[in-house]
Write a protein that holds these residues in place. Sequence first.
Motif, mmCIF file in Angstrom:
data_model
loop_
_atom_site.group_PDB
_atom_site.id
_atom_site.type_symbol
_atom_site.label_atom_id
_atom_site.label_comp_id
_atom_site.label_asym_id
_atom_site.label_seq_id
_atom_site.Cartn_x
_atom_site.Cartn_y
_atom_site.Cartn_z
ATOM 1 N N GLY A 185 17.153 110.487 4.679
ATOM 2 C CA GLY A 185 16.576 110.912 3.408
ATOM 3 C C GLY A 185 15.887 112.238 3.612
ATOM 4 O O GLY A 185 16.508 113.190 4.042
ATOM 5 N N GLY A 186 14.589 112.282 3.354
ATOM 6 C CA GLY A 186 13.814 113.513 3.485
ATOM 7 C C GLY A 186 13.668 113.988 4.922
ATOM 8 O O GLY A 186 14.109 113.334 5.868
ATOM 9 N N ARG A 187 13.012 115.108 5.070
ATOM 10 C CA ARG A 187 12.842 115.786 6.355
ATOM 11 C C ARG A 187 12.242 114.895 7.438
ATOM 12 O O ARG A 187 12.591 115.002 8.601
ATOM 13 C CB ARG A 187 11.967 117.023 6.112
ATOM 14 N N THR A 188 11.315 114.002 7.058
ATOM 15 C CA THR A 188 10.654 113.154 8.052
ATOM 16 C C THR A 188 11.230 111.733 8.109
ATOM 17 O O THR A 188 10.701 110.879 8.805
ATOM 18 C CB THR A 188 9.142 113.050 7.765
ATOM 19 N N ILE A 189 12.310 111.488 7.378
ATOM 20 C CA ILE A 189 12.914 110.152 7.369
ATOM 21 C C ILE A 189 14.010 110.135 8.429
ATOM 22 O O ILE A 189 15.188 110.293 8.152
ATOM 23 C CB ILE A 189 13.427 109.788 5.964
ATOM 24 N N LEU A 190 13.555 109.985 9.679
ATOM 25 C CA LEU A 190 14.449 110.077 10.827
ATOM 26 C C LEU A 190 14.503 108.738 11.559
ATOM 27 O O LEU A 190 13.474 108.126 11.832
ATOM 28 C CB LEU A 190 13.948 111.173 11.785
ATOM 29 N N GLU A 191 15.727 108.321 11.873
ATOM 30 C CA GLU A 191 15.950 107.035 12.517
ATOM 31 C C GLU A 191 16.930 107.204 13.671
ATOM 32 O O GLU A 191 17.697 108.155 13.711
ATOM 33 C CB GLU A 191 16.595 106.045 11.525
ATOM 34 N N LEU A 192 16.908 106.240 14.580
ATOM 35 C CA LEU A 192 17.973 106.095 15.557
ATOM 36 C C LEU A 192 18.761 104.866 15.134
ATOM 37 O O LEU A 192 18.182 103.868 14.719
ATOM 38 C CB LEU A 192 17.405 105.885 16.964
ATOM 39 N N TRP A 193 20.069 104.942 15.212
ATOM 40 C CA TRP A 193 20.903 103.802 14.849
ATOM 41 C C TRP A 193 21.495 103.216 16.113
ATOM 42 O O TRP A 193 22.401 103.779 16.716
ATOM 43 C CB TRP A 193 22.000 104.227 13.879
ATOM 44 N N VAL A 194 20.969 102.063 16.516
ATOM 45 C CA VAL A 194 21.401 101.383 17.729
ATOM 46 C C VAL A 194 22.307 100.226 17.321
ATOM 47 O O VAL A 194 21.849 99.295 16.652
ATOM 48 C CB VAL A 194 20.181 100.857 18.524
ATOM 49 N N PRO A 195 23.588 100.259 17.699
ATOM 50 C CA PRO A 195 24.470 99.140 17.351
ATOM 51 C C PRO A 195 23.919 97.828 17.908
ATOM 52 O O PRO A 195 23.390 97.782 19.020
ATOM 53 C CB PRO A 195 25.798 99.518 18.025
#
Length: 118
Positions: free
Chosen positions: A86-96
Amino acid sequence: MSTGTRPTTTLWRPTGPVELELVRESGWCAWPPRLPEQPIFYPVLDEEYAVRIARDWNVKHDGAGFVTRFEVDTEFLRRYPVQQAGGRTILELWVPAEELDEFNAHIVGGIEVVHEFR
């Protein structure tokens, strides 16, 4: 942050009471397996984003929301590109989900609760 000789990265995870109880049962050192409808484990890189999810989503759906903080070996995390959800600070890691045991093995120290909402 650096813990000993291994550089680590701080991650946050908004969670509800059921998942938090499973983390407690692990001795505060591992995330539980994903449910079949949860193919991805997604810790977040921004504390404020984790607070928003715990406060605005977990409380509404689960009656309580918690923000956890934990450290993971930085070198190991390089396999997971940062996802902007989403926005600039909406950061995730996607771990299967099938890699969660290996991810847990790279947690340095324990998982701690840093915010609680009811």
